[in-house]
Motif scaffolding. Structure first.
Motif, PDB file in Angstrom:
ATOM      1  N   GLY A  83      38.808  -9.556  68.226  1.00  0.00           N
ATOM      2  CA  GLY A  83      38.921 -10.081  66.875  1.00  0.00           C
ATOM      3  C   GLY A  83      39.291  -9.069  65.804  1.00  0.00           C
ATOM      4  N   PHE A  84      40.123  -8.060  66.147  1.00  0.00           N
ATOM      5  CA  PHE A  84      40.586  -7.132  65.103  1.00  0.00           C
ATOM      6  C   PHE A  84      42.090  -7.293  64.883  1.00  0.00           C
ATOM      7  CE2 PHE A  84      40.582  -4.628  69.064  1.00  0.00           C
ATOM      8  CZ  PHE A  84      41.871  -4.120  69.071  1.00  0.00           C
ATOM      9  N   GLU A  85      42.591  -6.709  63.813  1.00  0.00           N
ATOM     10  CA  GLU A  85      43.991  -6.845  63.412  1.00  0.00           C
ATOM     11  C   GLU A  85      44.855  -5.809  64.152  1.00  0.00           C
ATOM     12  OE1 GLU A  85      47.382  -7.793  62.367  1.00  0.00           O
ATOM     13  OE2 GLU A  85      45.777  -9.037  61.512  1.00  0.00           O
ATOM     14  N   PRO A  86      45.840  -6.235  64.956  1.00  0.00           N
ATOM     15  CA  PRO A  86      46.618  -5.303  65.777  1.00  0.00           C
ATOM     16  C   PRO A  86      47.939  -4.831  65.154  1.00  0.00           C
ATOM     17  CG  PRO A  86      47.085  -7.518  66.492  1.00  0.00           C
ATOM     18  CD  PRO A  86      46.128  -7.639  65.318  1.00  0.00           C
ATOM     19  N   THR A  87      48.210  -5.205  63.894  1.00  0.00           N
ATOM     20  CA  THR A  87      49.534  -4.978  63.308  1.00  0.00           C
ATOM     21  C   THR A  87      49.988  -3.529  63.360  1.00  0.00           C
ATOM     22  OG1 THR A  87      49.215  -6.856  61.833  1.00  0.00           O
ATOM     23  CG2 THR A  87      50.957  -5.301  61.248  1.00  0.00           C
ATOM     24  N   ALA A  88      49.086  -2.585  63.110  1.00  0.00           N
ATOM     25  CA  ALA A  88      49.478  -1.166  63.052  1.00  0.00           C
ATOM     26  C   ALA A  88      50.130  -0.710  64.361  1.00  0.00           C
ATOM     27  CB  ALA A  88      48.261  -0.299  62.743  1.00  0.00           C
ATOM     28  N   VAL A  89      49.588  -1.196  65.470  1.00  0.00           N
ATOM     29  CA  VAL A  89      50.152  -0.818  66.772  1.00  0.00           C
ATOM     30  C   VAL A  89      51.371  -1.659  67.112  1.00  0.00           C
ATOM     31  CG1 VAL A  89      49.715  -0.781  69.267  1.00  0.00           C
ATOM     32  CG2 VAL A  89      47.986   0.060  67.676  1.00  0.00           C
ATOM     33  N   LEU A  90      51.280  -2.947  66.886  1.00  0.00           N
ATOM     34  CA  LEU A  90      52.375  -3.842  67.275  1.00  0.00           C
ATOM     35  C   LEU A  90      53.634  -3.610  66.446  1.00  0.00           C
ATOM     36  CD1 LEU A  90      50.512  -7.224  67.910  1.00  0.00           C
ATOM     37  CD2 LEU A  90      50.933  -5.307  69.465  1.00  0.00           C
ATOM     38  N   ALA A  91      53.479  -3.055  65.239  1.00  0.00           N
ATOM     39  CA  ALA A  91      54.642  -2.818  64.378  1.00  0.00           C
ATOM     40  C   ALA A  91      55.391  -1.539  64.742  1.00  0.00           C
ATOM     41  CB  ALA A  91      54.206  -2.753  62.910  1.00  0.00           C
ATOM     42  N   ALA A  92      54.801  -0.704  65.593  1.00  0.00           N
ATOM     43  CA  ALA A  92      55.453   0.562  65.965  1.00  0.00           C
ATOM     44  C   ALA A  92      56.744   0.285  66.729  1.00  0.00           C
ATOM     45  CB  ALA A  92      54.506   1.406  66.807  1.00  0.00           C
ATOM     46  N   ARG A  93      57.758   1.066  66.434  1.00  0.00           N
ATOM     47  CA  ARG A  93      59.053   0.905  67.100  1.00  0.00           C
ATOM     48  C   ARG A  93      59.414   2.160  67.874  1.00  0.00           C
ATOM     49  NH1 ARG A  93      63.194  -2.137  62.889  1.00  0.00           N
ATOM     50  NH2 ARG A  93      61.966  -4.053  62.626  1.00  0.00           N
ATOM     51  N   ALA A  94      59.849   1.943  69.076  1.00  0.00           N
ATOM     52  CA  ALA A  94      60.268   3.082  69.903  1.00  0.00           C
ATOM     53  C   ALA A  94      61.599   3.619  69.400  1.00  0.00           C
ATOM     54  CB  ALA A  94      60.401   2.643  71.357  1.00  0.00           C
ATOM     55  N   PRO A  95      61.856   4.909  69.592  1.00  0.00           N
ATOM     56  CA  PRO A  95      63.165   5.458  69.191  1.00  0.00           C
ATOM     57  C   PRO A  95      64.273   4.826  70.004  1.00  0.00           C
ATOM     58  CG  PRO A  95      61.934   7.021  70.545  1.00  0.00           C
ATOM     59  CD  PRO A  95      60.990   5.911  70.209  1.00  0.00           C
ATOM     60  N   LYS A  96      65.431   4.711  69.394  1.00  0.00           N
ATOM     61  CA  LYS A  96      66.562   4.121  70.104  1.00  0.00           C
ATOM     62  C   LYS A  96      67.028   5.041  71.218  1.00  0.00           C
ATOM     63  CE  LYS A  96      68.433   1.237  66.390  1.00  0.00           C
ATOM     64  NZ  LYS A  96      69.634   0.940  65.561  1.00  0.00           N
ATOM     65  N   SER A  97      67.304   4.430  72.360  1.00  0.00           N
ATOM     66  CA  SER A  97      67.811   5.203  73.486  1.00  0.00           C
ATOM     67  C   SER A  97      69.308   5.414  73.323  1.00  0.00           C
ATOM     68  CB  SER A  97      67.558   4.467  74.805  1.00  0.00           C
ATOM     69  OG  SER A  97      66.178   4.228  74.984  1.00  0.00           O
ATOM     70  N   PRO A  98      69.802   6.602  73.672  1.00  0.00           N
ATOM     71  CA  PRO A  98      71.255   6.787  73.635  1.00  0.00           C
ATOM     72  C   PRO A  98      71.909   5.863  74.645  1.00  0.00           C
ATOM     73  CG  PRO A  98      70.185   8.613  74.783  1.00  0.00           C
ATOM     74  CD  PRO A  98      69.092   7.788  74.174  1.00  0.00           C
ATOM     75  N   PRO A  99      73.074   5.327  74.323  1.00  0.00           N
ATOM     76  CA  PRO A  99      73.724   4.403  75.256  1.00  0.00           C
ATOM     77  C   PRO A  99      74.066   5.096  76.568  1.00  0.00           C
ATOM     78  CG  PRO A  99      75.252   5.098  73.544  1.00  0.00           C
ATOM     79  CD  PRO A  99      73.899   5.596  73.141  1.00  0.00           C
ATOM     80  N   ARG A 100      73.894   4.358  77.642  1.00  0.00           N
ATOM     81  CA  ARG A 100      74.257   4.906  78.948  1.00  0.00           C
ATOM     82  C   ARG A 100      75.759   4.765  79.137  1.00  0.00           C
ATOM     83  NH1 ARG A 100      69.692   2.700  83.237  1.00  0.00           N
ATOM     84  NH2 ARG A 100      67.942   3.930  82.452  1.00  0.00           N
ATOM     85  N   LEU A 101      76.426   5.888  79.073  1.00  0.00           N
ATOM     86  CA  LEU A 101      77.872   5.834  79.228  1.00  0.00           C
ATOM     87  C   LEU A 101      78.224   5.521  80.679  1.00  0.00           C
ATOM     88  CD1 LEU A 101      78.992   8.888  77.083  1.00  0.00           C
ATOM     89  CD2 LEU A 101      79.083   6.473  76.474  1.00  0.00           C
ATOM     90  N   PRO A 102      79.159   4.630  80.903  1.00  0.00           N
ATOM     91  CA  PRO A 102      79.572   4.318  82.266  1.00  0.00           C
ATOM     92  C   PRO A 102      80.212   5.528  82.928  1.00  0.00           C
ATOM     93  CG  PRO A 102      81.074   3.343  80.676  1.00  0.00           C
ATOM     94  CD  PRO A 102      79.913   3.870  79.893  1.00  0.00           C
TER      95      PRO A 102
END
Length: 304
Positions: free
Chosen positions: A99-118
């Motif tokens: 019963g606690f508020e999870p927004t602080a964790v759920l709002a975290a965004r992972a850094p963008k991964s560099p595109p995998r070049l073919p």
């Protein structure tokens, strides 16, 4: 130190992932390691034992500190994204039960991964691949079939789904072929003599009748050819040739684009041949850098 209550909660969450999601044991262990690593960091970060109450107080700043720490120790962006996903999954589950508020964790965004070049094959490797695939099957018609398919991938830049989606209505192959690609978008691709000859050789000895509305490429029992069989044929060929695991059917499509550009092909024309909606996608396929783009642009739009 992690409190017994929090450790018990982690065990119950993992049990649920195992039961409801059917997660493999290796995946469960990865989840466990990711969450425990996160909790261990928070313990050191706050200097206190991590129990249910401490976890409920985690802030946005705490999340940033954890992600900065993980990147600082050399964790790749994709690995951090996986760890964050595990942490969020556990945290969401725990928040619902406690019963606690999870927004602080759920709002975290992972850094963008560099595109995998073919990774396109070199021209000689692509040529060897086409030859080797045709030498593997015990039955001549299957060898001819596999050769025809991979020749279409490399010689016409087709997706494997597009090649295997061809029906008898495509015969006889002319100098060009109309392909219905993603989103039902049609495009016209030229058919090189080598691709035309490979398909004709297959058709001539295929033991099944080639019907207008039936798949052109057949499996051993006469049904539609599975993409997995083409992938398997290339896997065997690349092992025999000592090529990397990136030498897949899709890599032949990359190779088509790259080699065409290297021979002086126009980037816009290659975009049309591949059926890409965006020029940036074609750029990714061919590994074109900014200087090469400017060179193509200058040729297309010379300054007077």
């Amino acid at each position: 130190m992690i409190s017994p209550a929090l450790r018990d909660a982690l065990v119950r969450w993992l049990d649920q992932r195992r039961a409801l999601d059917g997660a493999a044991e290796a995946t469960i262990e990865a989840y466990r390691a990711d969450v425990l690593g996160f909790l261990a960091f928070m313990q050191g970060h706050h200097g206190e034992s991590q129990g249910l109450a401490a976890v409920a107080r985690i802030t946005v700043a705490d999340m940033r500190a954890w992600m900065a720490h993980e990147r600082g120790r050399g964790l790749a962006a994709r690995s951090l994204a996986r760890a964050l996903s595990a942490v969020k999954g556990f945290y969401r589950w725990l928040a619902e039960r406690e019963g606690f508020e999870p927004t602080a964790v759920l709002a975290a965004r992972a850094p963008k991964s560099p595109p995998r070049l073919p990774r396109p094959l070199a021209e000689d490797a692509a040529s060897e691949m086409l030859t080797r695939v045709g030498l593997q099957a015990a039955e001549p018609w299957i060898a001819a079939r596999d050769t025809a398919v991979v020749t279409l991938l490399y010689g016409c830049g087709l997706r494997i789904s597009e090649a295997l989606g061809l029906t008898g209505a495509a015969l006889p192959l002319g100098r060009a072929l109309v392909i219905r690609g993603k989103g039902g978008k049609e495009r016209m691709v030229p058919v090189l003599p080598a691709a035309r000859e490979a398909v004709e050789s297959y058709v001539a000895i295929c033991p099944y009748p080639i019907e207008r509305d039936a798949p052109l490429f057949r499996g051993a029992r006469g049904g539609a050819l599975s993409p997995r069989l083409v992938q398997k044929a290339m896997e065997q060929a690349r092992m025999q040739l000592g090529l990397p695991a990136s030498a897949t059917p899709h890599a032949l499509r990359h190779s088509f684009a790259t080699h065409l550009l290297g021979a002086g092909g126009d980037l816009r024309a290659i975009q049309e041949l591949l059926g890409h909606a965006s020029l940036s996608t074609t750029q990714g396929y061919t590994g074109v850098d900014a200087a090469r783009l400017m060179e193509v642009y200058e040729k297309a739009h010379p300054r007077g």
